[in-house]
Design a protein around this motif. Structure first.
Motif, PDB file in Angstrom:
ATOM      1  N   ILE A   1     -60.480   1.078   9.080  1.00 33.22           N
ATOM      2  CA  ILE A   1     -59.424   0.630   9.991  1.00 33.22           C
ATOM      3  C   ILE A   1     -59.823   0.934  11.436  1.00 33.22           C
ATOM      4  O   ILE A   1     -59.706   0.087  12.322  1.00 33.22           O
ATOM      5  CB  ILE A   1     -58.082   1.313   9.648  1.00 33.22           C
ATOM      6  CG1 ILE A   1     -57.595   0.868   8.270  1.00 33.22           C
ATOM      7  CG2 ILE A   1     -57.032   0.973  10.704  1.00 33.22           C
ATOM      8  CD1 ILE A   1     -56.328   1.550   7.817  1.00 33.22           C
ATOM      9  N   GLY A   2     -60.346   2.160  11.645  1.00 39.47           N
ATOM     10  CA  GLY A   2     -60.724   2.564  13.000  1.00 39.47           C
ATOM     11  C   GLY A   2     -61.739   1.632  13.622  1.00 39.47           C
ATOM     12  O   GLY A   2     -61.661   1.326  14.820  1.00 39.47           O
ATOM     13  N   SER A   3     -62.678   1.117  12.805  1.00 43.33           N
ATOM     14  CA  SER A   3     -63.712   0.271  13.373  1.00 43.33           C
ATOM     15  C   SER A   3     -63.183  -1.113  13.751  1.00 43.33           C
ATOM     16  O   SER A   3     -63.851  -1.866  14.438  1.00 43.33           O
ATOM     17  CB  SER A   3     -64.877   0.137  12.388  1.00 43.33           C
ATOM     18  OG  SER A   3     -64.432  -0.509  11.223  1.00 43.33           O
ATOM     19  N   HIS A   4     -61.983  -1.466  13.273  1.00 42.96           N
ATOM     20  CA  HIS A   4     -61.414  -2.760  13.642  1.00 42.96           C
ATOM     21  C   HIS A   4     -60.282  -2.633  14.658  1.00 42.96           C
ATOM     22  O   HIS A   4     -59.738  -3.624  15.118  1.00 42.96           O
ATOM     23  CB  HIS A   4     -60.881  -3.486  12.408  1.00 42.96           C
ATOM     24  CG  HIS A   4     -61.955  -4.014  11.530  1.00 42.96           C
ATOM     25  ND1 HIS A   4     -62.690  -3.215  10.680  1.00 42.96           N
ATOM     26  CD2 HIS A   4     -62.454  -5.263  11.376  1.00 42.96           C
ATOM     27  CE1 HIS A   4     -63.569  -3.948  10.033  1.00 42.96           C
ATOM     28  NE2 HIS A   4     -63.448  -5.199  10.443  1.00 42.96           N
ATOM     29  N   LEU A   5     -59.934  -1.381  14.981  1.00 47.36           N
ATOM     30  CA  LEU A   5     -58.769  -1.151  15.832  1.00 47.36           C
ATOM     31  C   LEU A   5     -58.993  -1.669  17.250  1.00 47.36           C
ATOM     32  O   LEU A   5     -58.118  -2.298  17.845  1.00 47.36           O
ATOM     33  CB  LEU A   5     -58.471   0.355  15.857  1.00 47.36           C
ATOM     34  CG  LEU A   5     -57.105   0.784  16.373  1.00 47.36           C
ATOM     35  CD1 LEU A   5     -56.021   0.133  15.548  1.00 47.36           C
ATOM     36  CD2 LEU A   5     -56.976   2.305  16.283  1.00 47.36           C
ATOM     37  N   TYR A   6     -60.210  -1.440  17.764  1.00 49.50           N
ATOM     38  CA  TYR A   6     -60.514  -1.756  19.155  1.00 49.50           C
ATOM     39  C   TYR A   6     -60.258  -3.235  19.467  1.00 49.50           C
ATOM     40  O   TYR A   6     -59.599  -3.574  20.449  1.00 49.50           O
ATOM     41  CB  TYR A   6     -61.967  -1.360  19.441  1.00 49.50           C
ATOM     42  CG  TYR A   6     -62.574  -1.996  20.640  1.00 49.50           C
ATOM     43  CD1 TYR A   6     -62.172  -1.625  21.924  1.00 49.50           C
ATOM     44  CD2 TYR A   6     -63.556  -2.974  20.511  1.00 49.50           C
ATOM     45  CE1 TYR A   6     -62.739  -2.221  23.036  1.00 49.50           C
ATOM     46  CE2 TYR A   6     -64.130  -3.569  21.607  1.00 49.50           C
ATOM     47  CZ  TYR A   6     -63.720  -3.189  22.875  1.00 49.50           C
ATOM     48  OH  TYR A   6     -64.273  -3.782  23.965  1.00 49.50           O
TER      49      TYR A   6
ATOM     50  N   THR B   1     -58.355  -5.397  17.940  1.00 49.42           N
ATOM     51  CA  THR B   1     -56.936  -5.753  17.904  1.00 49.42           C
ATOM     52  C   THR B   1     -56.200  -5.230  19.139  1.00 49.42           C
ATOM     53  O   THR B   1     -55.384  -5.938  19.723  1.00 49.42           O
ATOM     54  CB  THR B   1     -56.278  -5.179  16.634  1.00 49.42           C
ATOM     55  OG1 THR B   1     -56.906  -5.772  15.503  1.00 49.42           O
ATOM     56  CG2 THR B   1     -54.805  -5.487  16.590  1.00 49.42           C
ATOM     57  N   LEU B   2     -56.522  -3.986  19.532  1.00 49.60           N
ATOM     58  CA  LEU B   2     -55.849  -3.419  20.702  1.00 49.60           C
ATOM     59  C   LEU B   2     -56.167  -4.223  21.963  1.00 49.60           C
ATOM     60  O   LEU B   2     -55.305  -4.447  22.808  1.00 49.60           O
ATOM     61  CB  LEU B   2     -56.259  -1.952  20.898  1.00 49.60           C
ATOM     62  CG  LEU B   2     -55.670  -0.982  19.884  1.00 49.60           C
ATOM     63  CD1 LEU B   2     -56.059   0.445  20.221  1.00 49.60           C
ATOM     64  CD2 LEU B   2     -54.146  -1.110  19.821  1.00 49.60           C
ATOM     65  N   LEU B   3     -57.414  -4.702  22.059  1.00 49.36           N
ATOM     66  CA  LEU B   3     -57.820  -5.529  23.196  1.00 49.36           C
ATOM     67  C   LEU B   3     -56.969  -6.790  23.253  1.00 49.36           C
ATOM     68  O   LEU B   3     -56.405  -7.150  24.295  1.00 49.36           O
ATOM     69  CB  LEU B   3     -59.299  -5.890  23.036  1.00 49.36           C
ATOM     70  CG  LEU B   3     -60.033  -6.412  24.266  1.00 49.36           C
ATOM     71  CD1 LEU B   3     -60.063  -5.349  25.335  1.00 49.36           C
ATOM     72  CD2 LEU B   3     -61.444  -6.833  23.886  1.00 49.36           C
TER      73      LEU B   3
ATOM     74  N   PHE C   1     -58.675 -17.590  15.083  1.00 50.59           N
ATOM     75  CA  PHE C   1     -59.803 -17.491  16.007  1.00 50.59           C
ATOM     76  C   PHE C   1     -60.938 -16.630  15.467  1.00 50.59           C
ATOM     77  O   PHE C   1     -61.825 -16.241  16.221  1.00 50.59           O
ATOM     78  CB  PHE C   1     -59.327 -16.920  17.349  1.00 50.59           C
ATOM     79  CG  PHE C   1     -58.491 -17.885  18.134  1.00 50.59           C
ATOM     80  CD1 PHE C   1     -59.087 -18.855  18.928  1.00 50.59           C
ATOM     81  CD2 PHE C   1     -57.111 -17.842  18.058  1.00 50.59           C
ATOM     82  CE1 PHE C   1     -58.316 -19.752  19.650  1.00 50.59           C
ATOM     83  CE2 PHE C   1     -56.344 -18.738  18.772  1.00 50.59           C
ATOM     84  CZ  PHE C   1     -56.945 -19.690  19.567  1.00 50.59           C
ATOM     85  N   THR C   2     -60.934 -16.311  14.162  1.00 48.42           N
ATOM     86  CA  THR C   2     -61.922 -15.414  13.547  1.00 48.42           C
ATOM     87  C   THR C   2     -62.238 -14.222  14.454  1.00 48.42           C
ATOM     88  O   THR C   2     -63.391 -13.905  14.730  1.00 48.42           O
ATOM     89  CB  THR C   2     -63.245 -16.144  13.182  1.00 48.42           C
ATOM     90  OG1 THR C   2     -63.743 -16.819  14.332  1.00 48.42           O
ATOM     91  CG2 THR C   2     -63.015 -17.129  12.086  1.00 48.42           C
ATOM     92  N   TRP C   3     -61.195 -13.590  14.959  1.00 47.14           N
ATOM     93  CA  TRP C   3     -61.314 -12.410  15.817  1.00 47.14           C
ATOM     94  C   TRP C   3     -61.434 -11.177  14.921  1.00 47.14           C
ATOM     95  O   TRP C   3     -60.605 -10.984  14.033  1.00 47.14           O
ATOM     96  CB  TRP C   3     -60.063 -12.320  16.709  1.00 47.14           C
ATOM     97  CG  TRP C   3     -60.100 -11.257  17.747  1.00 47.14           C
ATOM     98  CD1 TRP C   3     -59.544 -10.026  17.672  1.00 47.14           C
ATOM     99  CD2 TRP C   3     -60.706 -11.352  19.030  1.00 47.14           C
ATOM    100  NE1 TRP C   3     -59.768  -9.347  18.831  1.00 47.14           N
ATOM    101  CE2 TRP C   3     -60.484 -10.135  19.693  1.00 47.14           C
ATOM    102  CE3 TRP C   3     -61.436 -12.341  19.695  1.00 47.14           C
ATOM    103  CZ2 TRP C   3     -60.944  -9.873  20.971  1.00 47.14           C
ATOM    104  CZ3 TRP C   3     -61.883 -12.092  20.970  1.00 47.14           C
ATOM    105  CH2 TRP C   3     -61.635 -10.860  21.593  1.00 47.14           C
ATOM    106  N   PRO C   4     -62.470 -10.332  15.118  1.00 47.33           N
ATOM    107  CA  PRO C   4     -62.738  -9.265  14.149  1.00 47.33           C
ATOM    108  C   PRO C   4     -61.815  -8.050  14.267  1.00 47.33           C
ATOM    109  O   PRO C   4     -62.267  -6.930  14.457  1.00 47.33           O
ATOM    110  CB  PRO C   4     -64.187  -8.876  14.470  1.00 47.33           C
ATOM    111  CG  PRO C   4     -64.320  -9.173  15.917  1.00 47.33           C
ATOM    112  CD  PRO C   4     -63.447 -10.346  16.204  1.00 47.33           C
ATOM    113  N   GLY C   5     -60.508  -8.240  14.157  1.00 47.75           N
ATOM    114  CA  GLY C   5     -59.571  -7.129  14.298  1.00 47.75           C
ATOM    115  C   GLY C   5     -58.937  -6.732  12.976  1.00 47.75           C
ATOM    116  O   GLY C   5     -59.396  -7.111  11.901  1.00 47.75           O
ATOM    117  N   MET C   6     -57.848  -5.961  13.069  1.00 46.51           N
ATOM    118  CA  MET C   6     -57.159  -5.458  11.891  1.00 46.51           C
ATOM    119  C   MET C   6     -56.560  -6.574  11.035  1.00 46.51           C
ATOM    120  O   MET C   6     -56.548  -6.477   9.809  1.00 46.51           O
ATOM    121  CB  MET C   6     -56.031  -4.518  12.317  1.00 46.51           C
ATOM    122  CG  MET C   6     -56.473  -3.107  12.568  1.00 46.51           C
ATOM    123  SD  MET C   6     -55.224  -2.159  13.436  1.00 46.51           S
ATOM    124  CE  MET C   6     -53.715  -2.659  12.633  1.00 46.51           C
TER     125      MET C   6
END
Lengths: 293, 316
Positions: B92-97, B99-101, B263-268
């Motif tokens: 989860i932590g590695s995808h958090l950034y 999503t937060l952006l 948008f295939t955005w690599p988030g959560m």
């Protein structure tokens, strides 16, 4: 001079009801009502008026743009008529939205009335439960439940209801709390009526206005939620069309056939906007305090 | 103040307990429940499954199992991903950034734009701007996010070719400018709904402040309209917006899920859907619990900030 001409006696009947009059003078509410009625008619009557049914494959007219070959909204990669599929899908999507509203309104009303009337620790626990459900992002919860429980239209309806009853519960609880100490409730209590009679026969009819408003907005929300889960592939499954899964299929043909994506999206937007307009108009007409506080 | 803080902390603790109860119930709805990893393995016999169940302590009373699960949750032991055996919290932590952006960018846009629309509509209530914006807000609230995203991709990426259609970086690039260009479309798509929500609430809050006596006093004192606006109206109307930011977090997280998918955005959100597709239940459950806990904590923070900013709250 006849007494009938005196302006003192107000006209009675449905069209002269104050709330109905106020609703009729609200332009946006009228537009919303028109959108919803038109869309519902199109979905339930439209299929009989179209030259093609939703399963007919017009091989010569694959990827036909709108208004060609008798296809008003064009065809999909197989040559199926998009208008026919749209209306058929609309029946499912509107039914899911409407049924989910009924279920979630019933759950929300019962929880809200009991929590508001009983108060004390029962009320506190129930309302904290409402808060806990609201802490989960609805789409996350919806997707997990839809993935764990094998979805049918009925199941999807139920799952949507499970994730959208909280708003109604909150509104009803707040309303019941203000009504609870009124004289007629005191009277009913001193007559020795049972508390379930007081809750559902005395109090409930007096808090019906905010419930009606919330229910209308819940239809809009449920249609949107069904579209989201079906678009993401966990809602209504392929042979049964819905507006959401039509868009799911349209994604990969965005360049060749953009109308496949545009048409169902417009249908969803029209339906949801329509119900939102009606809900807002009802809020003004029934004089419900703004819940946006 | 201390009493207020303790009270709110206590409420949030109870809320988290109920959240964990719901999470536990959902976990047991999964095909095979906590055993799903083994139940899905081919060639698994009933006897082996029973033995594993006993080793995992699954034949103990449910209430014992719940507290066991809760205890490991509190200790930060959220299990391992079925896919790559990494700790769920690390995944989860590695995808958090990412999503937060995305959420941060769209929150800034919706605060500025929504706030401006709301104040302007309220100042000229019933005017043509107010009316046009009311309709805009209704439509914005009704457009499915994913559809708006598809239309935006069609217009700005496929047709005009101005902006990339997806992903966070171009392969081989990855500079700040590259990320920002990729950020534009998803941020705007996610912001649309939130602009509408902010505008509606800001309008209501401003109207409420405008009706207060101190505004009349300020006018009577002969203060400049600019000073009244900045100091008296905005100062008061912005306080409920702090609460709103906390309240809107679940909607924002849900919107981010849909936007990230389009948008295939690599988030959560993407992680959530991918894990769902792979039946990677520990990660799915982890994300579900993580987002709910995030919501409870942020709402608590919002309430504390409001209490710090607005002395009237603490007196209650």
């Amino acid at each position: 001079m006849s007494t009938a001409s005196l302006p003192l006696a107000p006209k009675t009947g449905f069209w002269h009801n104050r709330a109905v009059k106020r609703f009729r003078s609200n332009l946006l509410a009228k537009i919303g009502l028109f959108m919803v009625v038109a869309l519902t008619l199109a979905c339930f009557v439209g299929p009989y008026l179209l030259p093609y049914d939703e399963l007919f494959i017009d091989v010569r007219n694959r990827f036909a743009p709108p208004l060609t070959g008798g296809h008003i909204f064009g065809t999909d990669p197989l040559g199926r008529d998009i208008a026919a599929r749209l209306f058929h899908a609309g029946q499912i999507s509107l039914m899911v939205g409407f049924m989910a509203m009924i279920i979630s309104t019933v759950i929300g009303t019962v929880v809200g009335v009991v929590a508001g009337y009983r108060g004390g620790w029962i009320g506190a626990v129930l309302m904290r439960l409402v808060d806990a459900f609201l802490a989960f992002p609805a789409i996350f919860l919806l997707l997990v439940l839809a993935a764990f429980i094998k979805p049918s239209p009925l199941m999807i309806t139920f799952i949507i209801a499970i994730t959208s009853w909280m708003e109604v519960a909150r509104i009803v609880e707040a309303e019941v709390k203000t009504v609870r100490e009124r004289d007629y409730v005191m009277a009913a209590r001193s007559l020795g009526l049972s508390s379930s009679w007081i809750m559902f026969r005395e109090i409930l009819p007096n808090v019906i206005a905010p419930i009606v408003v919330a229910a209308t907005l819940t239809v809009a929300r449920s249609i949107l939620m069904e579209a989201y889960v079906s678009f993401l592939g966990y809602g209504i499954q392929a042979p049964t069309p819905s507006w959401g899964n039509m868009l799911n299929g349209a994604q990969q043909y965005l360049i060749q056939a953009p109308w496949m994506a545009i048409v169902p999206g417009l249908a969803i937007t029209i339906a949801v906007t329509g119900f939102n307009f009606i809900g807002d108009g009802l809020r003004d007409a029934l004089d419900v305090r703004s819940q946006k506080k | 103040m201390i009493r207020f803080l303790l009270g709110r902390l206590w409420q949030s603790a109870i809320l988290l307990l109920l959240v964990s109860l719901i999470g536990f119930m959902v976990l047991h709805l999964a095909p095979g429940g906590p055993m799903s990893r083994f139940a899905l393995t081919p060639g698994m016999t009933k006897e082996t499954l029973d033995r594993i169940a006993e080793e995992m302590g699954l034949n103990r009373p449910l209430i014992v199992q719940y507290f066991d699960w809760l205890w490991s949750l509190i200790q930060g032991d959220w299990g391992q991903s079925f896919r790559d055996k990494r700790d769920v919290l690390a995944v989860i932590g590695s995808h958090l950034y990412a999503t937060l952006l995305l959420m941060g960018g769209s929150t800034v846009i919706s605060m500025l734009l929504g706030g401006w629309i709301g104040v302007r509509s309220a100042m000229r209530q019933g005017g043509s701007f107010d009316y046009a914006m009311t309709i805009f807000c209704f439509v914005a609230l009704s457009i499915p996010t994913f559809w708006f995203g598809l239309v935006a991709i069609f217009i700005f990426s496929l047709w005009l070719g101005w902006l990339p259609a997806g992903n966070m970086i171009t392969v081989g690039d990855g500079s700040l400018g590259d990320i920002l260009i990729h950020l534009i479309l998803p941020t705007i798509v996610l912001a649309l709904v939130n602009v509408a929500i902010w505008a509606r609430y800001m309008r209501a809050a401003t109207l409420e402040v405008l009706g207060q006596d101190f505004i009349r006093t300020a006018k009577a004192k002969g203060l400049s309209p600019r000073r009244i606006m900045n100091k008296h109206i905005l100062g008061n109307a912005l306080v409920p917006m702090i609460t709103l930011t906390g309240m809107q977090l679940p909607t924002l997280l849900g919107g981010a899920l849909v936007t990230e998918t389009v948008f295939t955005w690599p988030g959560m959100g993407r992680l959530f859907l991918d894990s769902l597709g792979y039946n990677d239940y520990p990660v799915v459950m982890g994300l579900l619990m993580f987002s709910a806990i995030l919501v409870v904590v942020c709402n608590l923070l919002a309430d504390v900030i409001v209490a710090l900013v607005d002395p009237r709250i603490r007196l209650e």
